[in-house]
Design an enzyme around this catalytic site. Structure first.
Site, PDB file in Angstrom:
ATOM      1  N   LYS A   1      38.517  43.871  33.760  1.00  0.00           N
ATOM      2  CA  LYS A   1      37.491  42.851  33.462  1.00  0.00           C
ATOM      3  C   LYS A   1      36.064  43.378  33.556  1.00  0.00           C
ATOM      4  CE  LYS A   1      40.661  39.617  35.692  1.00  0.00           C
ATOM      5  NZ  LYS A   1      40.887  38.651  36.736  1.00  0.00           N
TER       6      LYS A   1
ATOM      7  N   ASP B   1      45.360  34.980  42.213  1.00  0.00           N
ATOM      8  CA  ASP B   1      45.251  33.579  41.788  1.00  0.00           C
ATOM      9  C   ASP B   1      46.618  32.922  41.584  1.00  0.00           C
ATOM     10  OD1 ASP B   1      45.715  35.231  39.632  1.00  0.00           O
ATOM     11  OD2 ASP B   1      44.232  34.335  38.310  1.00  0.00           O
TER      12      ASP B   1
END
Length: 450
Positions: free
Chosen positions: A156, A192
């Site tokens: 990312k 997550d």
């Protein structure tokens, strides 16, 4: 026109997974899960099945004030969560990570986070309190304990030096210690997917699978400790949470028998070629591009838009995944959203037959994604072999696509063994509330031990 429509449907057939193919996918994934859990096979396993060291799920009796830190992209969130009897009060703030910090040193990154944590505690009048913190870290992580996680690689857009191969919890602890002005106990680190499961399990104690179908895709599930050969933690507890990292399924060619020319082109043009193959067939980062590539092919064959495309249609990344959801939200026979999307792409000359074809391609891509996810969840449910399991789900594709939920429910019901029931449950803020709950459960355990 009927002839063009028939050819379009034939061309789209490559995106259809037969039941036989789906069962073969489930079989291959099951073998990869077993490899990931095995001591002798883990190192060479594609689906890593990382041990999370979480052995206790929330029971609804967690109480107190907790901090959570959610780091997974160019922004991060700090949260303070007050857990009471079946209610929680949550306040949060988003902080930016400047580009020079994303690409600078690890020390600078953790110093920046620690400064924001301290400022947040001042703003919420808890600067003088000693608080437990749950840390959601959504990058590839090998966990060596509940509070020890080794970064495998940055993704990312991050490239902070001195962090890969190191314990990120220690990096944050050191930054907090350098400041010396706040008292924070980092109780747990998680990703997550784990947070999604924990967030749902607080309300529903049957929740034993966590699923993300958003920009990326991943799943975690509760496994019997005896099947986790790499586990070296506290003995005697029957269950252990496993982070599968199933987005990498297919990196060894296991999915080549169902991949299309569109999948190969998406992969060839990605920044991580040859990696995260299943994720590239499922997730929101790629679904729109898969549709675009199919539309480009059909246009060049003269089957769409009278053979006349547009600069935007031929531009990589121009067909957003949100367009797929918008187009499929139209009622049958209504092409309002489809017309708006095509006009945005410079295709205002599209006929109604073109719009019907565009919607058909969108449906093929999203149905395949839903069926691949369903194959994975059914594989986990069959492996766990429990009579009833709630599946906690989060992610933009699952939340916003109008039919994803229904497609999944129908397909999973076909694929699970007789007698297994499953209940999908939309997660509420897994990476925030879930992180606090991991910390709360860890505190509950330590106080019980004490």
């Amino acid at each position: 026109m009927r002839q063009a429509r028939d050819v379009i449907r034939e061309e789209s057939e490559v995106l259809h997974l037969t039941d036989k193919q789906i069962k073969e996918i489930m079989s291959r994934l099951h073998n990869d899960l077993v490899k990931g859990l095995g001591k002798d096979t883990h190192a060479n396993s594609i689906v890593k099945c990382w041990i999370t060291y979480i052995q206790d799920l929330p029971n609804g009796k967690e109480r107190g004030k907790f901090l959570a830190l959610d780091l997974g992209g160019t922004n991060f969130r700090v949260l303070i969560i007050n857990l009471g009897a079946n209610h929680f009060d949550m306040q949060s703030k988003i902080y930016a990570i400047p580009n020079h910090i994303m690409t600078g040193s690890g020390v600078a990154l953790f110093d920046h986070i620690a400064e924001c944590l301290a400022n947040f505690m001042k703003e919420h009048d808890v600067y003088a309190e000693r608080l437990a913190l749950g840390f959601t870290f959504s990058f590839p992580l090998q966990q060596l304990g509940l509070t020890k996680g080794i970064l495998q690689r940055w993704t990312k857009g991050f490239s902070c030096s001195g962090v890969v191969g190191e314990d990120v919890v220690q990096g944050l602890k050191d930054a907090i210690a350098r400041r010396g002005d706040v008292q924070i106990d980092i109780c747990a680190i998680q990703n997550d997917t784990t947070g999604t499961l924990m967030s749902c399990a607080w309300k529903n104690h049957n929740c034993k699978i966590g699923l993300i179908v958003g920009t990326g895709s991943n799943a975690c599930y509760v496994e019997k400790t005896e099947n986790c050969e790499l586990f070296d933690g506290e003995p005697g507890k029957p269950d252990l949470l496993i982070n599968t990292e199933w987005g990498a399924f297919g990196d060894d060619g296991a999915l080549d028998f169902v991949r299309t020319e569109f999948d190969r082109e998406v992969d060839n043009n990605s920044i991580n070629k040859g990696k995260q193959i299943q994720e590239k067939m499922i997730s929101g980062m790629y679904m729109g591009e898969l549709v675009r590539l199919a539309l480009v092919k059909l246009t060049k064959m003269g089957l769409l838009f009278g053979g006349r495309g547009s600069d935007l249609l031929f531009q990589r990344g121009s067909f957003y995944t949100k367009y797929v959801s918008e187009i499929e939200s139209d009622k049958p026979g209504d092409f309002t959203s489809c017309m708006e999307v095509l006009e945005e792409l410079g295709l205002s000359h599209a006929s109604e037959a073109d719009m019907a074809a565009v919607r058909h391609v969108c449906e093929c891509v999203s149905r395949r994604a839903a069926h691949l996810v369903s194959a994975g969840i059914a594989c986990l449910l069959n492996k766990m072999n429990e009579p009833r399991v709630t599946v906690g789900i989060d992610g933009s594709v699952y939340r916003f696509h109008p039919h994803f939920h229904t497609l999944m429910c129908e397909k999973i019901a076909q694929l699970v063994r007789p007698g297994i029931q499953f209940d999908p449950m939309l997660s509420e803020d897994g990476s925030g509330r879930g992180a606090a709950l991991v910390a709360a459960v860890a505190c509950r355990q330590s106080s019980t031990v004490a």
